[in-house]
Design a protein around this motif. Structure first.
Motif, PDB file in Angstrom:
ATOM      1  N   LEU A  62       0.816  -1.208   0.000  1.00  0.00           N
ATOM      2  CA  LEU A  62       0.000   0.000   0.000  1.00  0.00           C
ATOM      3  C   LEU A  62       0.854   1.265   0.000  1.00  0.00           C
ATOM      4  O   LEU A  62       0.471   2.281  -0.579  1.00  0.00           O
ATOM      5  CB  LEU A  62      -0.948  -0.028   1.196  1.00  0.00           C
ATOM      6  CG  LEU A  62      -2.057  -1.077   1.049  1.00  0.00           C
ATOM      7  CD1 LEU A  62      -2.722  -1.369   2.374  1.00  0.00           C
ATOM      8  CD2 LEU A  62      -3.087  -0.607   0.025  1.00  0.00           C
ATOM      9  N   ILE A  63       2.020   1.206   0.657  1.00  0.00           N
ATOM     10  CA  ILE A  63       2.940   2.346   0.611  1.00  0.00           C
ATOM     11  C   ILE A  63       3.371   2.608  -0.830  1.00  0.00           C
ATOM     12  O   ILE A  63       3.315   3.748  -1.318  1.00  0.00           O
ATOM     13  CB  ILE A  63       4.154   2.105   1.512  1.00  0.00           C
ATOM     14  CG1 ILE A  63       3.754   2.171   2.987  1.00  0.00           C
ATOM     15  CG2 ILE A  63       5.253   3.130   1.229  1.00  0.00           C
ATOM     16  CD1 ILE A  63       4.820   1.701   3.947  1.00  0.00           C
ATOM     17  N   MET A 109      -5.933  -6.178  12.568  1.00  0.00           N
ATOM     18  CA  MET A 109      -5.633  -4.766  12.325  1.00  0.00           C
ATOM     19  C   MET A 109      -5.575  -4.426  10.837  1.00  0.00           C
ATOM     20  O   MET A 109      -5.260  -3.299  10.469  1.00  0.00           O
ATOM     21  CB  MET A 109      -4.292  -4.403  12.978  1.00  0.00           C
ATOM     22  CG  MET A 109      -4.230  -4.657  14.464  1.00  0.00           C
ATOM     23  SD  MET A 109      -5.472  -3.710  15.366  1.00  0.00           S
ATOM     24  CE  MET A 109      -4.830  -2.053  15.144  1.00  0.00           C
ATOM     25  N   ARG A 110      -5.892  -5.372   9.986  1.00  0.00           N
ATOM     26  CA  ARG A 110      -5.746  -5.158   8.543  1.00  0.00           C
ATOM     27  C   ARG A 110      -6.472  -3.901   8.040  1.00  0.00           C
ATOM     28  O   ARG A 110      -5.896  -3.149   7.248  1.00  0.00           O
ATOM     29  CB  ARG A 110      -6.222  -6.390   7.783  1.00  0.00           C
ATOM     30  CG  ARG A 110      -6.053  -6.256   6.277  1.00  0.00           C
ATOM     31  CD  ARG A 110      -6.176  -7.579   5.557  1.00  0.00           C
ATOM     32  NE  ARG A 110      -5.902  -7.422   4.131  1.00  0.00           N
ATOM     33  CZ  ARG A 110      -5.375  -8.356   3.377  1.00  0.00           C
ATOM     34  NH1 ARG A 110      -5.041  -9.521   3.901  1.00  0.00           N
ATOM     35  NH2 ARG A 110      -5.161  -8.149   2.093  1.00  0.00           N
ATOM     36  N   PRO A 111      -7.713  -3.631   8.450  1.00  0.00           N
ATOM     37  CA  PRO A 111      -8.364  -2.401   7.949  1.00  0.00           C
ATOM     38  C   PRO A 111      -7.582  -1.138   8.281  1.00  0.00           C
ATOM     39  O   PRO A 111      -7.494  -0.223   7.449  1.00  0.00           O
ATOM     40  CB  PRO A 111      -9.733  -2.424   8.651  1.00  0.00           C
ATOM     41  CG  PRO A 111      -9.978  -3.866   8.950  1.00  0.00           C
ATOM     42  CD  PRO A 111      -8.637  -4.434   9.284  1.00  0.00           C
ATOM     43  N   ILE A 115      -5.398   1.681   5.551  1.00  0.00           N
ATOM     44  CA  ILE A 115      -5.466   3.145   5.501  1.00  0.00           C
ATOM     45  C   ILE A 115      -4.096   3.750   5.768  1.00  0.00           C
ATOM     46  O   ILE A 115      -3.642   4.650   5.051  1.00  0.00           O
ATOM     47  CB  ILE A 115      -6.498   3.650   6.533  1.00  0.00           C
ATOM     48  CG1 ILE A 115      -7.895   3.122   6.183  1.00  0.00           C
ATOM     49  CG2 ILE A 115      -6.491   5.174   6.597  1.00  0.00           C
ATOM     50  CD1 ILE A 115      -8.930   3.354   7.272  1.00  0.00           C
ATOM     51  N   ALA A 116      -3.430   3.251   6.820  1.00  0.00           N
ATOM     52  CA  ALA A 116      -2.150   3.837   7.233  1.00  0.00           C
ATOM     53  C   ALA A 116      -1.083   3.663   6.151  1.00  0.00           C
ATOM     54  O   ALA A 116      -0.312   4.598   5.872  1.00  0.00           O
ATOM     55  CB  ALA A 116      -1.686   3.194   8.536  1.00  0.00           C
ATOM     56  N   GLY A 117      -1.009   2.483   5.528  1.00  0.00           N
ATOM     57  CA  GLY A 117       0.010   2.243   4.509  1.00  0.00           C
ATOM     58  C   GLY A 117      -0.157   3.151   3.309  1.00  0.00           C
ATOM     59  O   GLY A 117       0.802   3.791   2.857  1.00  0.00           O
ATOM     60  N   LEU A 120       0.603   6.796   4.201  1.00  0.00           N
ATOM     61  CA  LEU A 120       2.038   7.037   4.346  1.00  0.00           C
ATOM     62  C   LEU A 120       2.705   7.148   2.977  1.00  0.00           C
ATOM     63  O   LEU A 120       3.554   8.017   2.756  1.00  0.00           O
ATOM     64  CB  LEU A 120       2.680   5.907   5.149  1.00  0.00           C
ATOM     65  CG  LEU A 120       4.190   6.011   5.395  1.00  0.00           C
ATOM     66  CD1 LEU A 120       4.534   7.291   6.155  1.00  0.00           C
ATOM     67  CD2 LEU A 120       4.695   4.780   6.157  1.00  0.00           C
ATOM     68  N   GLY A 121       2.313   6.285   2.055  1.00  0.00           N
ATOM     69  CA  GLY A 121       2.878   6.336   0.712  1.00  0.00           C
ATOM     70  C   GLY A 121       2.560   7.639   0.003  1.00  0.00           C
ATOM     71  O   GLY A 121       3.449   8.305  -0.548  1.00  0.00           O
ATOM     72  N   VAL A 122       1.292   8.028   0.022  1.00  0.00           N
ATOM     73  CA  VAL A 122       0.887   9.276  -0.639  1.00  0.00           C
ATOM     74  C   VAL A 122       1.504  10.473   0.058  1.00  0.00           C
ATOM     75  O   VAL A 122       2.044  11.384  -0.587  1.00  0.00           O
ATOM     76  CB  VAL A 122      -0.650   9.394  -0.655  1.00  0.00           C
ATOM     77  CG1 VAL A 122      -1.069  10.792  -1.118  1.00  0.00           C
ATOM     78  CG2 VAL A 122      -1.267   8.343  -1.564  1.00  0.00           C
ATOM     79  N   GLY A 123       1.451  10.468   1.385  1.00  0.00           N
ATOM     80  CA  GLY A 123       1.942  11.625   2.144  1.00  0.00           C
ATOM     81  C   GLY A 123       3.416  11.888   1.923  1.00  0.00           C
ATOM     82  O   GLY A 123       3.832  13.037   1.685  1.00  0.00           O
ATOM     83  N   THR A 124       4.242  10.857   1.972  1.00  0.00           N
ATOM     84  CA  THR A 124       5.683  11.068   1.779  1.00  0.00           C
ATOM     85  C   THR A 124       5.989  11.425   0.323  1.00  0.00           C
ATOM     86  O   THR A 124       6.890  12.223   0.049  1.00  0.00           O
ATOM     87  CB  THR A 124       6.490   9.838   2.213  1.00  0.00           C
ATOM     88  OG1 THR A 124       5.987   8.664   1.549  1.00  0.00           O
ATOM     89  CG2 THR A 124       6.416   9.638   3.716  1.00  0.00           C
TER      90      THR A 124
END
Length: 223
Positions: A62-63, A109-111, A115-117, A120-124
């Motif tokens: 996802l990142i 914790m998959r859901p 979202i977090a992955g 993080l990819g888009v944000g960075t």
């Protein structure tokens, strides 16, 4: 503070003899015996390792998906991100197969990791190419270390029973982790080569992402 020095890990990387059917039959050796059943401790470690590794590869996918969405029109970065992402797709597919094969419950914790992955990819990536590479360096440093730790535990676990490394569940896991660790450390090297450590606020970004990875690993092993 002087720039962090990353020492890249490197992979240390018969002719067939044709026998007549009679010779082959006479020289054949009995098939090796199947490995003994795993102990409860070994089984518990196998389950936790598969659960957390699947979660980690999902996060990495996802990142890179998020970074690719930002850089898909960048002629230089698009193929680089795509190559690393393709390897993560293969990693996730393999752990999905092993999770199903051994009937291991995936992390609950998959859901959240979905979202977090991606975020993080888009944000960075939106912070720029160097920040995206700093993210890759931090994540792959943590994952590479995590896989090395798992290998140490596995090899210590079977040191008195080396037959477990000849076939069976432990051998398959060890071989898989070794291959994927090398891929992750290749990504780490790539990130360093593309100026990860020159990102604005590198130390803060690096430490925050590594801390998040450590927390995700701890939770995914248990939940």
């Amino acid at each position: 503070m002087p720039p962090r020095i990353i020492i890249p890990y490197r992979r240390i990387i018969t002719p067939a003899i044709r026998y007549s059917s009679t010779a082959a039959a006479s020289s054949s050796t009995p098939a090796s015996n199947p490995p003994r059943p795993l102990t409860q401790k070994e089984h518990d470690f196998l389950e936790a390792a598969l659960r957390v590794n699947q979660a980690g590869e999902l996060g990495a996918n996802l990142i890179y998906e998020g970074q690719y969405a930002v850089f898909k029109r960048d002629a230089k970065l698009k193929p680089l991100i795509r190559h690393m992402w393709d390897q993560e797709v293969h990693h996730l597919k393999k752990f999905d197969e092993l999770i199903a094969k051994h009937r291991v419950r995936p992390t609950a914790m998959r859901p959240l990791w979905n979202i977090a992955g991606y975020a993080l990819g888009v944000g960075t990536a939106l912070l720029g190419p160097k920040a995206a590479m700093a993210c890759t360096e931090a994540v792959e440093t943590e994952i590479g270390g995590h896989y090395n730790n798992q290998l140490r535990v596995l090899l210590d676990m079977v040191k008195d029973d080396p037959d477990l490394l000849k076939n069976g569940e432990i051998k398959e896991l060890v071989d898989t982790i070794r291959q994927f660790r090398d891929d992750e450390l290749e990504h780490l090297d790539t990130a360093v080569e593309h100026d990860a450590q020159k990102a604005e606020g590198y130390e803060v970004l690096h430490n925050l992402i590594r801390g998040g990875c450590k927390a995700a690993i701890f939770v995914s092993e248990r939940v």
